[in-house]
Design a protein around this motif. Structure first.
Motif, short mmCIF file in Angstrom:
data_model
loop_
_atom_site.label_atom_id
_atom_site.label_comp_id
_atom_site.label_asym_id
_atom_site.label_seq_id
_atom_site.Cartn_x
_atom_site.Cartn_y
_atom_site.Cartn_z
N GLN A 155 86.33 84.24 -35.10
CA GLN A 155 86.48 85.58 -34.56
C GLN A 155 87.42 85.51 -33.38
OE1 GLN A 155 83.20 86.90 -31.74
NE2 GLN A 155 81.99 85.58 -33.12
N ALA A 182 90.77 91.59 -30.40
CA ALA A 182 91.90 92.36 -30.91
C ALA A 182 92.11 93.60 -30.05
CB ALA A 182 91.66 92.73 -32.38
N LEU A 190 88.50 96.04 -30.37
CA LEU A 190 88.10 95.54 -31.68
C LEU A 190 87.89 94.03 -31.64
CD1 LEU A 190 90.64 97.45 -33.97
CD2 LEU A 190 88.23 98.01 -33.61
N THR A 191 87.09 93.54 -32.56
CA THR A 191 86.94 92.10 -32.76
C THR A 191 87.53 91.76 -34.12
OG1 THR A 191 84.92 91.99 -31.43
CG2 THR A 191 85.33 90.18 -32.97
N GLY A 192 88.40 90.75 -34.13
CA GLY A 192 88.98 90.30 -35.39
C GLY A 192 88.14 89.20 -36.00
N TYR A 245 88.58 93.66 -39.03
CA TYR A 245 88.23 93.96 -37.64
C TYR A 245 86.96 94.80 -37.62
CZ TYR A 245 93.18 92.77 -37.22
OH TYR A 245 94.40 92.14 -37.31
N SER A 279 98.56 92.83 -36.84
CA SER A 279 97.90 92.05 -37.89
C SER A 279 98.75 90.85 -38.29
CB SER A 279 97.62 92.93 -39.11
OG SER A 279 96.68 93.93 -38.79
#
Length: 269
Positions: free
Chosen positions: A44, A47, A51-53, A66, A88
């Motif tokens: 993880q 982002a 957001l968390t990727g 995400y 991205s």
């Protein structure tokens, strides 16, 4: 490598990169269904816009998704910031594991291919091609000057674009002079096809080789033709799906840029 995105619709996010310190967050509930389906979390990362990727894997393929801060919404698609930057793509380059095609590359020598170009080549590339693929034909035209300059292209016929792809591939690979048959096919591209009667029934071993070529193309993660495989100047295996830009050909072929006067290639400059 293209990111395989099958989990949600494409979303556009206009925001700057998050650069604050990032602490690992618990797996959000919105990912439960993906994990239950067999996907695994690779890593993880922080982002944009809070957001968390997440890098997910399944069967050797990787997905980039995400989640929102509340863990209730999943976003799968392209993140674009206010400056139009594809975030991205940056995340893909930074966080997705790079595939190792060394083992697959070793199988190329055993593939059913047609060698065209220099007999004593300065460089060699492999290209998966379908006889009915217009972009494969354009690539063939684009590399002609490079072949004259010392390139050998090992064309690997596959059958992916219709019922005549297999018999056309068989006709080339079963010919006494494969290179001449391949050139004749390309020179007649777009013209009415003359069926030579070479089918899977008459040439089952050749048909099996064409199918094996398709399976090998899949091993490289090539989703469409042409698909080019080569070793770069550092010896690393590189893969390119689709018709390359003309500006990419020197790096792909390992040869100096060659003059191309074919106007049909202008849109690939």
């Amino acid at each position: 490598m293209q990111v395989h995105l099958h989990l949600a619709r494409v979303a556009l996010v206009a925001a700057g990169m998050h650069t604050a310190a990032f602490a690992a967050v618990p797996t959000p509930p919105v990912l439960d269904r993906a994990l239950a389906a067999g996907l695994k979390i690779v890593r993880q990362f922080p982002a944009a816009s809070g957001l968390t990727g997440w890098v997910l894997s399944q069967g050797g393929n990787y997905s980039l998704v995400y989640t929102t801060a509340d863990g209730k919404t999943l976003v799968a698609g392209v993140l674009v910031d206010g400056k139009g930057q594809n975030l991205s793509a940056q995340h893909e380059e930074r966080y997705l594991p790079k595939p190792d095609f060394t083992a697959a590359y070793a199988q190329l020598e055993k593939a059913a291919f047609v060698a065209e170009g220099a007999a004593r080549p300065r460089s060699v590339i492999y290209a998966f091609v379908d006889p009915n693929c217009p972009f494969c034909h354009l690539m063939w035209r684009a590399v002609q000057p490079y072949q004259a300059a010392g390139l050998q292209v090992r064309w690997i016929p596959v059958a992916t674009l219709g019922p005549t792809s297999m018999p056309k591939s068989i006709a080339v690979l079963a010919a006494a002079d494969k290179a001449a048959a391949f050139r004749r096919m390309e020179e007649n591209h777009g013209k009415p096809w003359v069926d030579e009667g070479k089918t899977e029934a008459t040439h089952p071993a050749v048909a099996a080789a064409v199918r094996a070529n398709g399976a090998l193309m899949d091993r490289f993660g090539i989703g469409g033709t042409p698909g080019v495989v080569w070793r770069d100047t550092n010896g690393k295996v590189q893969v390119r799906s689709g018709m390359p830009r003309l500006s990419e050909l020197p790096a792909i072929t390992g040869l100096p840029e060659q003059k191309l006067s074919d106007t049909a290639l202008d849109k690939f400059k």
